[in-house]
Design a protein around this motif. Structure first.
Motif, PDB file in Angstrom:
ATOM      1  N   GLY A  53      55.302  22.097 -13.090  1.00  0.00           N
ATOM      2  CA  GLY A  53      54.041  21.814 -13.748  1.00  0.00           C
ATOM      3  C   GLY A  53      53.227  20.851 -12.926  1.00  0.00           C
ATOM      4  O   GLY A  53      53.699  20.298 -11.945  1.00  0.00           O
ATOM      5  N   VAL A  54      52.015  20.626 -13.337  1.00  0.00           N
ATOM      6  CA  VAL A  54      51.141  19.726 -12.595  1.00  0.00           C
ATOM      7  C   VAL A  54      51.713  18.312 -12.591  1.00  0.00           C
ATOM      8  O   VAL A  54      51.645  17.612 -11.610  1.00  0.00           O
ATOM      9  N   MET A  55      52.323  17.898 -13.702  1.00  0.00           N
ATOM     10  CA  MET A  55      52.818  16.528 -13.797  1.00  0.00           C
ATOM     11  C   MET A  55      54.180  16.346 -13.160  1.00  0.00           C
ATOM     12  O   MET A  55      54.624  15.241 -12.981  1.00  0.00           O
ATOM     13  N   GLN A  56      54.866  17.427 -12.807  1.00  0.00           N
ATOM     14  CA  GLN A  56      56.156  17.281 -12.154  1.00  0.00           C
ATOM     15  C   GLN A  56      55.950  16.711 -10.755  1.00  0.00           C
ATOM     16  O   GLN A  56      55.008  17.072 -10.061  1.00  0.00           O
ATOM     17  N   LEU A  57      56.846  15.829 -10.364  1.00  0.00           N
ATOM     18  CA  LEU A  57      56.754  15.228  -9.044  1.00  0.00           C
ATOM     19  C   LEU A  57      57.310  16.170  -7.994  1.00  0.00           C
ATOM     20  O   LEU A  57      58.283  16.877  -8.244  1.00  0.00           O
ATOM     21  N   GLY A  58      56.715  16.145  -6.829  1.00  0.00           N
ATOM     22  CA  GLY A  58      57.241  16.925  -5.716  1.00  0.00           C
ATOM     23  C   GLY A  58      58.537  16.314  -5.220  1.00  0.00           C
ATOM     24  O   GLY A  58      58.899  15.196  -5.601  1.00  0.00           O
ATOM     25  N   GLY A  75      54.595  14.611 -21.771  1.00  0.00           N
ATOM     26  CA  GLY A  75      53.828  15.138 -22.886  1.00  0.00           C
ATOM     27  C   GLY A  75      54.459  14.958 -24.249  1.00  0.00           C
ATOM     28  O   GLY A  75      53.833  15.257 -25.257  1.00  0.00           O
ATOM     29  N   THR A  76      55.679  14.457 -24.306  1.00  0.00           N
ATOM     30  CA  THR A  76      56.340  14.256 -25.592  1.00  0.00           C
ATOM     31  C   THR A  76      55.796  12.993 -26.264  1.00  0.00           C
ATOM     32  O   THR A  76      55.155  12.149 -25.617  1.00  0.00           O
ATOM     33  N   ALA A  77      56.071  12.850 -27.544  1.00  0.00           N
ATOM     34  CA  ALA A  77      55.650  11.640 -28.268  1.00  0.00           C
ATOM     35  C   ALA A  77      56.303  10.407 -27.651  1.00  0.00           C
ATOM     36  O   ALA A  77      55.668   9.354 -27.534  1.00  0.00           O
ATOM     37  N   SER A  92      42.279   9.172 -17.685  1.00  0.00           N
ATOM     38  CA  SER A  92      42.557  10.524 -17.176  1.00  0.00           C
ATOM     39  C   SER A  92      43.476  11.292 -18.128  1.00  0.00           C
ATOM     40  O   SER A  92      43.312  12.498 -18.306  1.00  0.00           O
ATOM     41  N   ALA A  93      44.417  10.596 -18.745  1.00  0.00           N
ATOM     42  CA  ALA A  93      45.293  11.278 -19.721  1.00  0.00           C
ATOM     43  C   ALA A  93      44.478  11.737 -20.925  1.00  0.00           C
ATOM     44  O   ALA A  93      44.662  12.854 -21.414  1.00  0.00           O
ATOM     45  N   ARG A  94      43.559  10.894 -21.390  1.00  0.00           N
ATOM     46  CA  ARG A  94      42.728  11.265 -22.544  1.00  0.00           C
ATOM     47  C   ARG A  94      41.804  12.434 -22.232  1.00  0.00           C
ATOM     48  O   ARG A  94      41.512  13.250 -23.101  1.00  0.00           O
ATOM     49  N   LYS A  95      41.345  12.524 -20.981  1.00  0.00           N
ATOM     50  CA  LYS A  95      40.473  13.625 -20.575  1.00  0.00           C
ATOM     51  C   LYS A  95      41.253  14.898 -20.245  1.00  0.00           C
ATOM     52  O   LYS A  95      40.654  15.945 -20.023  1.00  0.00           O
ATOM     53  N   GLY A  96      42.585  14.771 -20.162  1.00  0.00           N
ATOM     54  CA  GLY A  96      43.396  15.929 -19.800  1.00  0.00           C
ATOM     55  C   GLY A  96      43.471  16.162 -18.299  1.00  0.00           C
ATOM     56  O   GLY A  96      43.927  17.209 -17.854  1.00  0.00           O
TER      57      GLY A  96
END
Length: 183
Positions: free
Chosen positions: A21-26, A90-92, A141-145
Motif C-alpha cells: 500500500g501507499v503507507m507501507q514502507l519500502g 489506518g486502524t483505530a 496530510s492525514a486529515r486530507k487523505g
C-alpha cells in the motif's frame, strides 16, 4: 478433524520486500527504521538500567526539571514511533497512538527550549521548528487523505527529529544519555 494450516515462511520476506500500500514502507526505509528504532530503544533501556542499578555516576542533569520532563516525554517516542511505522495502518489503534506520538514529540520539542546554557540556544535546537513543522504536516496530510505526504513526514520526524538528536545525546560528552551509558 481439521488440519492446521501455517503460512509459508517465505510470505514474511515477500511482505517485507514488496510494499502493498501507499503507507507501507519500502525495504530500505523499513530496514533503516527497524535498525535505528531497535538500536535506540535498546540503548535507552541500557542507559536507564545502568542509572537505576547505580552503575552511572551522579546525574545532576535530573535536578533540572526541564531535562527530567524532556527525557520523560522523549524516551517513549522511540519504541512508540517504531511500532507505529511497522504496525498495520489506518486502524483505530494506529490513529490513537499516532496522536499520542505527535503530542509527545511537540511537548518534547517545546521542553528543549527550556534546556540551555544561560540564554543561548544551541545548534540542536534547530530540531524544534522542524518538529513543529513535521507534526503539523503529519496531522494535516492525514486529515486530507494525502497518505504519501503523511508517510514522508512521519518517517522524517522519526529518523530526523528523533534519531539524530538521540545519537548526539549519546555521543556528546556531558549529555545525560552519554553520562548514563559511559559514566
Amino acid at each position: 478433524m481439521t488440519a492446521a494450516t501455517f503460512p509459508s515462511p517465505l510470505s514474511t520476506f515477500k511482505r517485507l520486500s514488496q510494499p502493498k500500500g501507499v503507507m507501507q514502507l519500502g525495504l530500505i526505509t523499513r530496514a533503516l527504521v527497524i535498525f535505528a528504532g531497535s538500536t535506540m530503544s535498546a540503548v535507552c533501556v541500557l542507559a536507564i538500567a545502568r542509572a537505576l542499578l547505580g552503575y552511572a555516576p551522579d546525574l545532576p542533569h535530573l535536578s533540572n526539571a526541564a531535562v527530567l520532563f524532556h527525557v520523560t516525554t522523549v524516551v517513549p517516542c522511540v519504541p512508540l514511533g517504531l511500532y507505529l511505522l511497522l504496525a498495520p495502518k489506518g486502524t483505530a489503534m494506529h490513529k490513537a497512538l499516532g496522536k499520542l506520538l505527535v503530542a509527545l514529540m511537540v511537548v518534547t520539542a517545546t521542553s528543549t527550549l527550556f534546556i540551555h546554557e544561560g540564554m543561548a540556544l544551541s545548534w540542536i535546537h534547530i530540531f524544534v521548528p522542524l518538529t513543529y513543522r513535521a507534526s503539523w504536516l503529519i496531522v494535516s496530510s492525514a486529515r486530507k487523505g494525502d497518505i504519501k505526504r503523511h508517510k514522508a513526514e512521519i518517517v522524517g520526524l522519526f529518523l530526523g527529529a528523533l534519531m539524530i538528536p538521540g545519537i548526539f545525546a549519546i555521543i556528546l560528552p556531558g549529555r545525560l544519555m552519554n553520562v548514563m551509558l559511559f559514566g
